[in-house]
Scaffold this active site. Structure first.
Site, short mmCIF file in Angstrom:
data_model
loop_
_atom_site.label_atom_id
_atom_site.label_comp_id
_atom_site.label_asym_id
_atom_site.label_seq_id
_atom_site.Cartn_x
_atom_site.Cartn_y
_atom_site.Cartn_z
N TYR A 17 49.33 -8.34 42.30
CA TYR A 17 47.98 -8.44 41.77
C TYR A 17 48.01 -8.91 40.32
O TYR A 17 47.27 -9.83 39.94
CB TYR A 17 47.28 -7.08 41.87
CG TYR A 17 45.97 -7.00 41.15
CD1 TYR A 17 44.85 -7.67 41.63
CD2 TYR A 17 45.84 -6.24 39.98
CE1 TYR A 17 43.63 -7.59 40.97
CE2 TYR A 17 44.63 -6.16 39.32
CZ TYR A 17 43.53 -6.83 39.81
OH TYR A 17 42.33 -6.77 39.15
N SER A 64 42.86 -8.67 34.11
CA SER A 64 43.17 -7.26 34.29
C SER A 64 44.18 -6.80 33.25
O SER A 64 45.04 -7.57 32.82
CB SER A 64 43.75 -7.03 35.69
OG SER A 64 44.33 -5.75 35.81
#
Length: 335
Positions: A152, A127
């Site tokens: 995350y 990501s």
């Protein structure tokens, strides 16, 4: 290729589109998902239902955080290529345990299964959030990602390090892809394009961070998928020129690479909202809020490496992409 390609998270947004594209190329796909309720499961079921009738698709409901289930999946099939997109998403999600279960334990189980099955290439989702507190723009794979600012992001950074260790120890070729704000038909309801569209269409207010002075590298899903399918058969090789005294984070002496995959053209959220308003023919009821914890004011992908290695060239403008999304939204919701 005679063996199927495994796509995890196949009921998810990107996984669904990847499976469709691979089958359009005549390739067999085994798609797995565990249908977690992070957002409306009915949307995941609808995506999976569209894939299931295809003769090249075999769908399975598997929780990859269960090591035995992961091992059994790989025993049932002979995978030479794996595209691992299953994860607990969301930089603002507050419960830490799903991140640990899906993104750490689940990813470890995938690495172990790939290692013991002799998989020739693992492509996995990282990501853009791994850049965290780094403010050097555009974000480059050759820069530091040592300061994540959300859990995350920390798990995605951990995935990169875990994959690199397996590439080093066991020679498992692995490629990590740092996605930048993907949107499009069948997208995620918790992300800006879908969330704003849904609220504006229903006459509800939208919360706009930092008065909309936030820039994102919005990337249309078809462009993302094109990059993934170009990479799947290009397993990375060890870089013999890698210098341990001046280590480059983007490459390695092991068969591991990380790439940015984004539009390389950041757009202001205010412009996104205006495009959605025009497409819907309705004005937004805006409420300004502060930039939430874990968010950053701007992202921009340097895709030089991916362009060089596979000819990656995103071609969908935000105006075109939003128009396509809104047309899908009207059809799916009967709006």
């Amino acid at each position: 290729m005679s063996t199927p390609i495994l796509v995890t998270g196949a009921a998810g947004f990107i996984g669904y589109h990847v499976a469709e594209r691979l089958m359009a190329q005549g390739r067999r796909v085994v798609g797995v998902d565990c249908f977690t309720p992070y957002y409306d499961v009915a949307l995941k079921e609808a995506r999976f239902a569209r894939l299931t009738p295809h003769g090249l698709f075999s769908g399975e409901r598997v929780d990859l955080s269960d090591p035995q289930a992961a091992r059994d999946l790989f025993r049932r099939h002979r995978f030479e290529r794996v595209i691992h997109l299953a994860a607990q998403p969301g930089v603002r999600f507050v419960d830490p345990m799903p991140y640990a279960s899906s993104n750490l334990v689940g990813f470890m189980n995938m690495l172990e299964a790939c290692r013991h099955s002799g998989v020739g290439h693992l492509v996995y989702a990282s990501s853009s959030s791994v850049y965290g507190a780094n403010r050097t723009l555009p974000f480059s794979e050759h820069e530091s990602t040592e300061h994540p600012i959300s859990l995350y992001a920390a798990t995605k950074k951990a995935n990169e390090m875990m994959a690199h260790s397996y590439a080093s120890l066991f020679g498992l070729p692995a490629t990590g892809l740092r996605f930048f704000t993907v949107y499009g038909p069948w997208g995620r309801p918790d992300m800006a394009v879908y969330k704003f569209t849904h609220a504006i269409a229903e006459g509800r207010e939208i919360q706009v961070a930092n008065a909309g002075r936030v820039w994102r590298d919005f990337t249309y899903v078809d462009d993302i998928v094109e990059g993934i399918v170009r990479l799947v058969d290009r397993a990375p090789a060890a870089n013999p020129a890698w210098d341990a005294e001046h280590p480059d984070p983007a490459t390695s002496a092991a068969p591991h690479r990380v790439y940015n995959i984004g539009n390389d053209n950041p757009e202001e959220v205010n412009d996104l909202i205006a495009l959605i308003e025009d497409a819907l023919g309705r004005r937004a009821n805006r409420v300004d809020i502060a930039l939430p914890p874990g968010d950053v004011p701007e992202t921009r992908a340097d895709v030089t490496d991916l362009r060089r290695d596979v000819g990656f060239a995103p071609s969908t403008s935000l105006a075109d992409g939003v128009g396509r999304f809104v047309r899908w939204y009207r059809e799916y919701h009967g709006a």
